[in-house]
Scaffold this motif. Structure first.
Motif, mmCIF file in Angstrom:
data_model
loop_
_atom_site.group_PDB
_atom_site.id
_atom_site.type_symbol
_atom_site.label_atom_id
_atom_site.label_comp_id
_atom_site.label_asym_id
_atom_site.label_seq_id
_atom_site.Cartn_x
_atom_site.Cartn_y
_atom_site.Cartn_z
ATOM 1 N N ILE A 1 9.811 -71.747 2.324
ATOM 2 C CA ILE A 1 10.482 -70.568 2.896
ATOM 3 C C ILE A 1 11.712 -70.233 2.065
ATOM 4 C CG2 ILE A 1 11.690 -69.634 4.907
ATOM 5 C CD1 ILE A 1 9.949 -71.420 6.670
ATOM 6 N N GLY A 2 12.509 -71.252 1.769
ATOM 7 C CA GLY A 2 13.694 -71.032 0.940
ATOM 8 C C GLY A 2 13.339 -70.594 -0.468
ATOM 9 N N ILE A 3 12.276 -71.175 -1.019
ATOM 10 C CA ILE A 3 11.848 -70.814 -2.378
ATOM 11 C C ILE A 3 11.450 -69.341 -2.432
ATOM 12 C CG2 ILE A 3 10.047 -71.171 -4.110
ATOM 13 C CD1 ILE A 3 10.058 -74.150 -3.262
ATOM 14 N N GLN A 4 10.691 -68.894 -1.426
ATOM 15 C CA GLN A 4 10.236 -67.500 -1.423
ATOM 16 C C GLN A 4 11.376 -66.534 -1.156
ATOM 17 O OE1 GLN A 4 6.834 -66.664 1.010
ATOM 18 N NE2 GLN A 4 5.459 -67.893 -0.236
ATOM 19 N N VAL A 5 12.187 -66.825 -0.171
ATOM 20 C CA VAL A 5 13.304 -65.926 0.143
ATOM 21 C C VAL A 5 14.231 -65.811 -1.062
ATOM 22 C CG1 VAL A 5 15.347 -65.579 1.585
ATOM 23 C CG2 VAL A 5 13.207 -66.347 2.629
ATOM 24 N N GLY A 6 14.545 -66.948 -1.675
ATOM 25 C CA GLY A 6 15.433 -66.935 -2.829
ATOM 26 C C GLY A 6 14.802 -66.277 -4.043
ATOM 27 N N GLY A 7 13.535 -66.624 -4.330
ATOM 28 C CA GLY A 7 12.880 -66.111 -5.532
ATOM 29 C C GLY A 7 12.545 -64.634 -5.458
ATOM 30 N N ILE A 8 11.936 -64.198 -4.348
ATOM 31 C CA ILE A 8 11.512 -62.798 -4.241
ATOM 32 C C ILE A 8 12.714 -61.879 -4.041
ATOM 33 C CG2 ILE A 8 10.077 -61.166 -2.946
ATOM 34 C CD1 ILE A 8 8.226 -63.491 -2.246
ATOM 35 N N SER A 9 13.721 -62.352 -3.308
ATOM 36 C CA SER A 9 14.891 -61.494 -3.085
ATOM 37 C C SER A 9 15.686 -61.268 -4.366
ATOM 38 C CB SER A 9 15.800 -62.093 -2.005
ATOM 39 O OG SER A 9 16.335 -63.337 -2.420
ATOM 40 N N GLN A 10 15.534 -62.153 -5.344
ATOM 41 C CA GLN A 10 16.153 -61.925 -6.647
ATOM 42 C C GLN A 10 15.540 -60.705 -7.331
ATOM 43 O OE1 GLN A 10 18.728 -63.538 -8.388
ATOM 44 N NE2 GLN A 10 19.107 -64.482 -6.387
ATOM 45 N N MET A 11 14.260 -60.474 -7.066
ATOM 46 C CA MET A 11 13.569 -59.319 -7.655
ATOM 47 C C MET A 11 13.757 -58.059 -6.811
ATOM 48 S SD MET A 11 9.966 -61.110 -8.811
ATOM 49 C CE MET A 11 9.863 -62.531 -7.733
ATOM 50 N N ALA A 12 13.983 -58.227 -5.502
ATOM 51 C CA ALA A 12 14.170 -57.085 -4.598
ATOM 52 C C ALA A 12 15.253 -57.447 -3.580
ATOM 53 C CB ALA A 12 12.853 -56.737 -3.892
ATOM 54 N N PRO A 13 16.533 -57.348 -3.947
ATOM 55 C CA PRO A 13 17.635 -57.759 -3.057
ATOM 56 C C PRO A 13 17.638 -57.053 -1.711
ATOM 57 C CG PRO A 13 18.446 -57.389 -5.292
ATOM 58 C CD PRO A 13 17.031 -56.893 -5.259
ATOM 59 N N ASN A 14 17.130 -55.806 -1.656
ATOM 60 C CA ASN A 14 17.142 -55.065 -0.395
ATOM 61 C C ASN A 14 16.165 -55.644 0.631
ATOM 62 O OD1 ASN A 14 14.950 -54.089 -2.104
ATOM 63 N ND2 ASN A 14 14.603 -52.534 -0.536
ATOM 64 N N GLN A 15 15.274 -56.535 0.206
ATOM 65 C CA GLN A 15 14.265 -57.101 1.109
ATOM 66 C C GLN A 15 14.664 -58.464 1.662
ATOM 67 O OE1 GLN A 15 11.919 -55.422 2.250
ATOM 68 N NE2 GLN A 15 10.800 -54.202 0.757
ATOM 69 N N ARG A 16 15.855 -58.945 1.342
ATOM 70 C CA ARG A 16 16.238 -60.301 1.765
ATOM 71 C C ARG A 16 16.150 -60.482 3.277
ATOM 72 N NH1 ARG A 16 18.959 -64.912 0.223
ATOM 73 N NH2 ARG A 16 19.111 -64.199 -1.927
ATOM 74 N N LYS A 17 16.608 -59.498 4.051
ATOM 75 C CA LYS A 17 16.581 -59.611 5.515
ATOM 76 C C LYS A 17 15.142 -59.730 6.018
ATOM 77 C CE LYS A 17 18.289 -57.317 9.726
ATOM 78 N NZ LYS A 17 17.003 -57.102 10.422
ATOM 79 N N ASN A 18 14.253 -58.853 5.522
ATOM 80 C CA ASN A 18 12.846 -58.925 5.931
ATOM 81 C C ASN A 18 12.223 -60.251 5.525
ATOM 82 O OD1 ASN A 18 12.560 -56.394 7.195
ATOM 83 N ND2 ASN A 18 12.281 -55.352 5.229
ATOM 84 N N LEU A 19 12.502 -60.698 4.320
ATOM 85 C CA LEU A 19 11.948 -61.964 3.842
ATOM 86 C C LEU A 19 12.398 -63.126 4.723
ATOM 87 C CD1 LEU A 19 12.525 -61.390 0.021
ATOM 88 C CD2 LEU A 19 10.298 -61.549 1.130
#
Length: 420
Positions: A376-394
């Motif tokens: 969960i942490g890996i995905q939230v951290g990794g994907i939000s680096q590519m799309a910061p606006n999606q961090r809350k949804n992630l």
């Protein structure tokens, strides 16, 4: 009886998804039936049709070759240490080098454009029967070969504008599968030096990876259905070229080697820490058992996990005699990680601890995914680096993605159980 158990197991797993669905009215049961049918047909052809079995064995033999090639490199670097039969030496000098070599090969294939074409072809097949966005199709197909943060790189420009349904599909796809490098390592881990065993586990693990793609669609689209299907851009997204794949073939091999070394060190370090944590947990649990029950209680963390997760083992069709052991493996995979769980599975296999071979096969499929709390942490951290606006949804979708990824791997095991 195996078929009836599988039907019951699938019914239970789908029912869990329905209970957790954010919008049951929007579920497209026609498409759910389509992807479930794909999974079942694929398992039948790969496991039961002789001609297809031969073709698939030929494809999966690539992973066996990777192990053989890696062993040559390991012999050069480590000498006689490679031939030592101690589990620690086998892991350090045979399994971890496989991750490095396969990472280098994957990056080379990416540089040459081979991997993109294979992923694009798989995505095209999936997009024909299910209404997905092009980016969803591409990322889900990419997860067959790539890890949970590498596959989203294929669709990096599209992440910022994705809906929650699309994001969950990508996250579940990452949780429900494993990267090619560690897949090859698991083949060596479980198959040892026996070429027949290596071929068998290579086939099963590759089958599990491919079956997880339609499972991802099925589970994610029940948990978080598409709300506005007409607005979906179903055209396949353009494959992103990964700039870090190198400037030429030699550079690509160097880049992949560096990434593989980092991954191998990370895997080794995690296993070191988690093994120590389990030992510490066993000491605590054993002490509690002696305090509450008395001397001789013989409590340990593995037995508690086995008891807690045994119902899931029963759901996928494991025989009652092996339920606790498989339950332990499912618990280790969810709470720790799949590498630690496969290590335990290898020990069970070596000790012939399973009373039924079917239990070994089903466990191989059920563990084939990154669905654990650390992911969960890996995905939230990794994907939000590519799309910061999606961090809350992630962040909000993290637990649901973990549950979805777990159900996907259990579903593939359940389907395969019908043919044993």
């Amino acid at each position: 009886m195996s078929i009836l158990r599988s039907v019951l197991g699938l019914g239970i797993l789908v029912s869990i998804c329905i209970l957790l669905s954010s919008n049951r009215k929007k579920i497209s049961w026609k498409e759910i039936g389509y992807v479930l049918g794909i999974q079942i047909l694929f398992a039948f052809f790969v496991l039961k049709v002789p001609g297809v079995v031969s073709v698939f064995n030929y494809i999966s033999s690539f992973f066996v070759l990777v192990l053989d090639f890696t062993k040559e490199g390991s012999h050069f670097l480590f000498g006689e240490l490679v031939d030592t039969q101690s589990n620690g030496f086998i892991f350090a000098f045979q399994v971890l080098p496989t991750i490095v070599f396969f990472s280098a090969l994957t990056t080379l294939f990416y540089y040459l454009g081979i991997l993109q074409k294979i992923v694009y072809g798989c995505a095209w097949v999936m997009s024909k029967g299910v209404r997905l966005s092009g980016a969803e199709s591409l990322s889900t197909a990419g997860n067959i070969f790539l890890g949970q943060t590498e596959a989203p790189l294929l669709i990096k420009p599209y992440l910022a504008g994705m809906t929650r349904s699309e994001l969950l599909c990508i996250m579940v796809g990452g949780m429900a599968n494993i990267a090619g490098g560690v897949l090859a390592a698991y083949v060596g881990f479980l198959g040892g030096d026996d070429p027949i065993q290596r071929q068998m586990f290579a086939t099963h693990l590759l089958c599990a990876s491919i079956m997880s793609a339609p499972a991802t669609i099925l589970v994610s689209k029940i948990l978080e259905p598409t709300l506005n299907r007409e607005a979906l851009d179903t055209r396949l997204a353009k494959v992103e070229n990964k700039s870090v794949s190198g400037d030429n073939m030699i550079d690509a091999l160097c880049v992949g080697t560096t990434e593989g070394v980092s991954l191998a060190i990370n895997v080794g370090a995690m296993l070191l820490v988690f093994t120590a944590v389990v030992a510490m947990g066993n000491s605590i649990v054993h002490g509690l058992g002696n305090l509450l029950v008395g001397e001789g209680a013989n409590w340990n963390l593995q037995s508690l996990l086995g008891t807690l997760f045994a119902p899931l083992a029963w759901v996928i069709g494991v025989n009652s005699e092996d339920m606790i052991k498989v339950g332990q493996l499912l618990g280790e995979k969810t709470i720790l990680n799949e590498f630690y769980a496969y290590g335990s599975l290898a020990k069970f296999k070596a000790a012939e601890a399973f009373l039924h071979e079917k239990s070994l096969i089903l466990a191989t499929y059920a563990l084939c995914g990154f669905a654990n709390f650390a992911s969960i942490g890996i995905q939230v951290g990794g994907i939000s680096q590519m799309a910061p606006n999606q961090r809350k949804n992630l962040s909000e979708l993290g637990i649901k993605a973990l549950i979805g990824g777990t159900i996907c791997t259990l579903m593939t095991a359940t389907i395969v159980g019908a043919f044993y």
